[in-house]
Design an enzyme around this catalytic site. Structure first.
Site, PDB file in Angstrom:
ATOM      1  N   GLY A  18       0.812  -1.202   0.000  1.00 15.16           N
ATOM      2  CA  GLY A  18       0.000   0.000   0.000  1.00 15.16           C
ATOM      3  C   GLY A  18       0.851   1.260   0.000  1.00 15.16           C
ATOM      4  N   SER A  19       0.378   2.270   0.698  1.00 14.94           N
ATOM      5  CA  SER A  19       0.924   3.624   0.526  1.00 14.94           C
ATOM      6  C   SER A  19       2.384   3.791   0.917  1.00 14.94           C
ATOM      7  CB  SER A  19       0.092   4.612   1.321  1.00 14.94           C
ATOM      8  OG  SER A  19      -1.248   4.516   0.911  1.00 14.94           O
ATOM      9  N   THR A  20       2.949   2.876   1.695  1.00 10.74           N
ATOM     10  CA  THR A  20       4.373   3.060   2.002  1.00 10.74           C
ATOM     11  C   THR A  20       5.197   2.972   0.707  1.00 10.74           C
ATOM     12  OG1 THR A  20       4.405   0.722   2.647  1.00 10.74           O
ATOM     13  CG2 THR A  20       4.420   2.334   4.416  1.00 10.74           C
TER      14      THR A  20
ATOM     15  N   LYS B  37       4.610   4.691  -1.766  1.00  7.03           N
ATOM     16  CA  LYS B  37       4.706   6.064  -2.310  1.00  7.03           C
ATOM     17  C   LYS B  37       6.062   6.683  -1.972  1.00  7.03           C
ATOM     18  CE  LYS B  37      -0.227   6.677  -2.197  1.00  7.03           C
ATOM     19  NZ  LYS B  37      -1.308   6.958  -1.246  1.00  7.03           N
TER      20      LYS B  37
END
Lengths: 101, 592
Positions: free
Chosen positions: B299-301, B303
């Site tokens: 997920g967002s990690t 980014k």
């Protein structure tokens, strides 16, 4: 007549000396073996004690004991300062500042 | 001139001459002819024999000196003595943590054996043993004791207490054999790192398995293994993760603490876990190491990588604005933001507010090829070379299309293990050097193993962005007063056969501290949290994982040798009062 006596004496001295030497060496070797046995036993004991020490020093156990018997709390990060942040004696330096014109 | 002088000065020369003439004179009188020759021959033979005997005696004397004086006489006896004292201390080497604390060791134990032909009543003997020993198969034991063999095994690894109790039963025909038992004094807190051992102390799983040859050694004496783990930090991490997983009624979790300067892992926890002392009895699920064997879409990690990539390739600058108002529709999918923003966002805000749409824009600005090579350089497509027997291979799309580039930008479509994820993030934050993750204490500082993956300038920008996430972004709940943490939240929907599931989340947070000169990385992942106060909207990484990272940093920061940051306002007006307050506010201090 003289010569054989001297030789016999020498043989006797050498024989006795050798006997004592051998006997002492045997004794010492027996002691050495005994010491080796104790050494191994001690090492074994140390080994067990090291394992027990670790077991008794488990962080979770220490925390439990602490809750049970003391009122101690973990050090908070704020309570630590670097050496350079430890203040010098302000009173003394103030006095000396006033004394010296 | 020289000739006569030499003959004169030779000692004995004249004397021998005289004696020779004398003998010759005498011999000539008594013996002559054949008799003389016979005597000569006899004399020669005697001389040769004497020489041979002399040589023989010399050899004997030499050997005597050699045996009695030169060699250490005690040697063979020493060996006999140590054999006499039975079995070497422990065959298998210890596993110790970075400070030398024992994590796994061998203790002597007794094995219970029997000679069934001497056992009088097999049934009652089995029943009495079963009353003493836990998990003792009474029927099986009775069957064995009733057999007509000379030797049967009954139980291995008896504790000294059990041995005493069994001995006290006084059953004839039972004997003890010396045995060794692998002991893990710390129980379950480092179970997945250590692994466990089988009946014959062979390593099964974890470090025990990876270093099996070194631990068991050659010729029966194994060598120790020093891990990079710090058992104190491991305890803190284990406790905090246990609490969080219990509170969230999650199905599991994983967490690790890594030194970002050399890749050493100081703590690593995977839940559910098991007690390695009873390793064989644990379930497959409990033995599963989520940190190295499990691979997850993070997920967002991710980014962090997308943003670092865009900055590194010069595809975007921190102040560039992107329109994130409209969802992106591609193929059958719609990419949307958790908290939509009506206005365009800068690259910085895209990261801090964790905008999926923004991340997609950044990835598209770089392109598929650049993204693949960048992630590959960070080691996210290779198995991490960590010293465990359980290592999961990362997953990536078989064929990268545009949609893959878009989803990977915010961490879906590529699955990696927490260990490799952490080392890649450490590389982004530490100035741009990727260190292979390790569980073994590095001999030197390990700098030589590093490989530059991004520039120091990009790394510095990423540190600033990660700090902002904690100061005013999605990671506010990770903030602690004492240390400056920076990081990134991650909330991934778990995939199922019918697409992603909205209610089943992998919520994570990766934190680094002190963020402006990073020393340690703390990663926490919680599998299917139910949400803070049972509120499923509060099940995201920022809500459930970030506070855990904060708590771990607060408790372990000092242990790890990081000094707390000094807040400005406190130092100004504290000149009069002593700074070190012992027993402040009635609270005594403990050195922990």
């Amino acid at each position: 007549m003289r010569r054989p006596v001297i030789w016999l004496l020498l043989v006797f001295i050498a024989g006795t000396g050798l006997y004592y030497l051998k006997y002492r060496v045997q004794m010492m070797e027996a002691r050495l073996a005994a010491i080796h046995r104790t050494l191994l036993a001690e090492q074994e004991a140390l080994h067990v004690l090291a394992a027990e020490w670790t077991y008794l020093n488990r962080p979770e156990r220490l925390a439990k004991l602490n809750r049970q018997y003391t009122k101690l709390q973990p050090i908070r990060a704020r309570q630590m300062v670097g050496f350079e942040d430890i203040p010098t004696r302000p009173a003394l330096s103030a006095v000396s500042d006033e004394d010296t014109p | 001139m020289t000739g006569p002088d030499r003959t004169k000065s030779r000692p004995g020369g004249a004397i021998r001459c005289i004696r020779e003439t004398d003998l010759r004179g005498a011999g000539r009188d008594r013996f002559a002819g054949p008799a003389k020759r016979a005597i000569e021959t006899g004399r020669n033979r005697a001389a040769i024999a004497a020489a041979v005997f002399a040589l023989g005696f010399l050899a004997v004397a030499g050997r005597l000196v050699d045996v009695a004086v030169s060699r250490a006489g005690g040697e063979p006896r020493q060996l006999a003595a140590s054999k006499e004292a039975a079995a070497p201390i422990s065959a298998r080497g210890n596993i110790v943590d970075r400070n030398g604390v024992v994590l796994a060791t061998n203790l002597k134990a007794a094995a219970l054996v029997a000679d069934p032909r001497r056992v009088i009543n097999a049934e009652s003997a089995a029943a009495r043993l079963a009353s003493l020993l836990p998990e003792f198969d009474q029927e099986e034991a009775a069957r064995r004791l009733a057999s007509d063999r000379h030797f049967v095994w009954l139980r291995r690894g008896l504790t000294p207490r059990q041995q005493m109790l069994v001995n006290r039963l006084g059953i004839p025909g039972l004997y003890f054999q010396q045995d060794e038992r692998r002991v893990y004094p710390h129980g379950r807190i480092a179970s997945h790192v250590l692994g466990h051992t089988g009946f014959d102390n062979q390593g099964l799983g974890g470090v025990e398995s990876f270093f099996d040859r070194r631990l068991s050694g050659v010729g029966g004496v194994g060598r120790d293994v020093t891990l990079s783990l710090d058992i104190r930090v491991q305890h803190i991490l284990h406790e905090e993760l246990m609490t969080a997983v219990a509170e969230q009624q999650a199905i599991g979790g994983s967490a690790l603490v890594m030194d970002v300067r050399n890749g050493e892992i100081l703590a690593m926890v995977s839940l559910p876990d098991f007690d390695p002392n009873q390793g064989a009895g644990s379930s497959e699920a409990a033995r599963f190491n989520r940190n190295s064997l499990g691979v997850y879409e993070m997920g967002s990690t991710f980014k962090i990588f997308t943003t670092a990539m865009a900055l590194e390739y010069g595809a975007a600058k921190l102040d560039d604005l992107y329109d994130v108002a409209r969802p992106i529709r591609v193929a059958r999918h719609t990419i949307n933001d958790l908290h939509g923003s009506g206005r365009p966002l800068t690259v910085s805000d895209i990261f801090v507010k964790s905008s999926n749409i923004g991340a997609v824009h950044l990835a598209m600005a770089v392109g598929t090829a650049g993204q693949r090579s960048f992630l590959g350089r960070l080691g996210l497509f290779d198995k991490p070379a960590i010293e465990l027997s359980e290592i999961g291979a990362p997953l990536q799309p078989a064929k990268w299309r545009e949609i893959n580039t878009m989803t990977v930008a915010f961490g879906h479509g590529v699955a990696v293990s927490p260990v490799q994820h952490a080392s890649a993030i450490a590389a982004v934050a530490n100035g741009g050097i990727l260190y292979p993750p390790t569980l073994v204490k590095r001999a030197g500082n390990g700098q030589a193993l590093g490989r530059r993956v991004i520039s120091p300038v990009t790394s510095a920008k990423m540190r600033e962005l990660m700090r902002r996430v904690v100061v005013k972004g999605t990671g506010r709940r990770a903030a602690v007063e004492e240390f400056e943490i920076g990081g990134k939240t991650g909330t991934a929907e778990k995939p199922s056969k019918r697409g992603y599931q909205r209610r089943k989340l992998l919520s994570s947070f990766v934190g680094l501290f002190p963020i402006y000169d990073p020393r340690y990385l703390v990663f926490v992942l919680i599998d299917e949290p139910k949400g803070v106060d049972g509120n499923s909207r509060r099940a995201t990484g920022g809500w459930v994982a970030a506070p855990v990272v904060g708590a771990v940093v607060r408790r372990s920061g000092l242990l790890l040798g990081v000094l707390p940051t000094v807040p400005v306002e406190e130092t100004v007006d504290e000149t009069e009062r002593p700074i070190i307050k012992v027993n402040a506010g009635g609270i005594a201090l403990a050195a922990r």
